[in-house]
Design a protein around this motif. Sequence first.
Motif, PDB file in Angstrom:
ATOM      1  N   GLN A 137       0.833  -1.205   0.000  1.00  0.00           N
ATOM      2  CA  GLN A 137       0.000   0.000   0.000  1.00  0.00           C
ATOM      3  C   GLN A 137       0.870   1.259   0.000  1.00  0.00           C
ATOM      4  OE1 GLN A 137      -2.756  -0.531   3.273  1.00  0.00           O
ATOM      5  NE2 GLN A 137      -3.981  -1.984   2.117  1.00  0.00           N
ATOM      6  N   ILE A 160      -1.336   7.435  -0.130  1.00  0.00           N
ATOM      7  CA  ILE A 160      -2.379   7.971  -1.000  1.00  0.00           C
ATOM      8  C   ILE A 160      -2.993   9.220  -0.381  1.00  0.00           C
ATOM      9  CG2 ILE A 160      -4.769   7.556  -1.786  1.00  0.00           C
ATOM     10  CD1 ILE A 160      -2.911   6.162  -3.576  1.00  0.00           C
ATOM     11  N   TYR A 176      -6.990   0.509   4.568  1.00  0.00           N
ATOM     12  CA  TYR A 176      -5.773   0.974   3.902  1.00  0.00           C
ATOM     13  C   TYR A 176      -4.889   1.624   4.957  1.00  0.00           C
ATOM     14  CZ  TYR A 176      -3.096   2.449  -0.204  1.00  0.00           C
ATOM     15  OH  TYR A 176      -2.119   2.591  -1.165  1.00  0.00           O
ATOM     16  N   PHE A 190       0.599  10.224  -4.921  1.00  0.00           N
ATOM     17  CA  PHE A 190      -0.461   9.444  -5.552  1.00  0.00           C
ATOM     18  C   PHE A 190      -1.814   9.966  -5.073  1.00  0.00           C
ATOM     19  CE2 PHE A 190       3.320   6.800  -5.490  1.00  0.00           C
ATOM     20  CZ  PHE A 190       3.365   6.328  -6.795  1.00  0.00           C
ATOM     21  N   VAL A 216      -6.071  10.183  -5.368  1.00  0.00           N
ATOM     22  CA  VAL A 216      -7.323   9.525  -5.756  1.00  0.00           C
ATOM     23  C   VAL A 216      -8.447  10.540  -5.623  1.00  0.00           C
ATOM     24  CG1 VAL A 216      -8.972   7.690  -5.229  1.00  0.00           C
ATOM     25  CG2 VAL A 216      -6.515   7.245  -5.039  1.00  0.00           C
ATOM     26  N   LEU A 218      -9.688   1.785  -2.045  1.00  0.00           N
ATOM     27  CA  LEU A 218      -8.355   2.378  -2.212  1.00  0.00           C
ATOM     28  C   LEU A 218      -7.299   1.326  -2.537  1.00  0.00           C
ATOM     29  CD1 LEU A 218      -8.042   5.159   0.541  1.00  0.00           C
ATOM     30  CD2 LEU A 218      -8.337   5.420  -1.933  1.00  0.00           C
ATOM     31  N   SER A 271      -5.269   1.922  -5.993  1.00  0.00           N
ATOM     32  CA  SER A 271      -3.839   2.223  -5.868  1.00  0.00           C
ATOM     33  C   SER A 271      -2.962   1.107  -6.420  1.00  0.00           C
ATOM     34  CB  SER A 271      -3.480   2.486  -4.401  1.00  0.00           C
ATOM     35  OG  SER A 271      -3.629   1.308  -3.619  1.00  0.00           O
ATOM     36  N   ALA A 330      -7.711   8.305 -10.534  1.00  0.00           N
ATOM     37  CA  ALA A 330      -6.500   8.624  -9.777  1.00  0.00           C
ATOM     38  C   ALA A 330      -5.373   8.984 -10.735  1.00  0.00           C
ATOM     39  CB  ALA A 330      -6.099   7.427  -8.912  1.00  0.00           C
ATOM     40  N   ARG A 383      -0.981  10.749 -10.586  1.00  0.00           N
ATOM     41  CA  ARG A 383       0.122  11.222  -9.771  1.00  0.00           C
ATOM     42  C   ARG A 383       0.188  12.753  -9.782  1.00  0.00           C
ATOM     43  NH1 ARG A 383       5.484   7.529 -10.157  1.00  0.00           N
ATOM     44  NH2 ARG A 383       5.963   8.962  -8.439  1.00  0.00           N
TER      45      ARG A 383
END
Length: 370
Positions: free
Chosen positions: A41, A44, A69, A129, A131, A145, A149, A206, A208
């Motif tokens: 993970q 995020i 997450y 990252f 979302v 998530l 991700s 999502a 970057r």
Amino acid sequence: MAFITILFYAFIVVVIIQVVYYACFLFSFAIKRSETRLKKQIPISVIICAKNEAQNLEKNLPSVLNQDYSNFEIVLVNDSSSDSTLEIMENFASKNSNIKIVDVKSNETFWGNKKYALTLGIKASSNDFLVFTDADCVPTSNLWLSHISSHFSNKESIVLGYGAYAKKKYSFLNKIIRFETVMTAMQYFSYAKLGLPYMGVGRNMAYRKELFFNNRGFNNHINIKSGDDDLFINEVATSSNTALCFSKESFTVSEAKPSFKTWITQKRRHISTARLYKAKHQFLLGVFYITQLMFWILGITLLLTAFPWQWTASLIGLRFIIQWLCIGFTAKKLEETDLIFLAPILEVFLITSQLSIFIANKISKPKHWK
């Protein structure tokens, strides 16, 4: 050559084009299985931009907070709300240390521009990252998530997800809205699979932060009030940097518009950005819509004339079989199976609505972000 014969030949061309389109959709997305590749993970930042969304935040934010997450923050952007949106945000923030609030004040230059508010939220985020979802959306699982991700990689910096609408019994409008959502998803997923990504939906996608700033954010279309999702993706997405996430655990669901008037207003905003897509996308989408419209016009015209109906009916049947296969596989994948057998009826209403929206947008500009 009789005029009716010319119409029939034109109908053959239209059917061939439609069959080719649906065959491409069928093999590029409809029959493809979702890839579930949960992995480590990564940090995020979930960004939710809200304007007068107090009730939706109170109802839906707990589902985001309860994601299974390990490392995520939530950036709540209050875009100059006039209700208790900011108070609701502050109440959640007082109880959850991973919430960050960005309070956007009215700005004469960027008044009513969601892109300005989103940009401030992106700048305030701590992670690379990002979302995105909306205040009226709720994830369908606590693994949302994790699934979204997991599709990031060294090459893939954009992840396109699916934003569904909640089912409502005995509502034909609800079925039209969900059918339009399935058709749109089928197209943007298919085009991306074919190496031609052209849009995403802000309810569930999502990318970057590095990609955002390397492409100067929304700068190239900052004065267009819509398009914080589709125009940005149309601009920066490529065949190599875009991943798809359509596992059932990765969906978000929001409430569909309650009336034809509010839905038409929403769609006028969405459709108004299509003219700014890259030329190749405009061409492909335009040909698909025009041949959809002409299929019904020419098909009905030929059936009402003295032209041998068997030939026309055969072509109509061929196109319907391919369409049903494509929509059927897609609807099953997206958990919208109640729409499959209504597809022809829903298509007629959708095409008619889109034509009226196109005409209305030519006459006057649509209203934008609340």
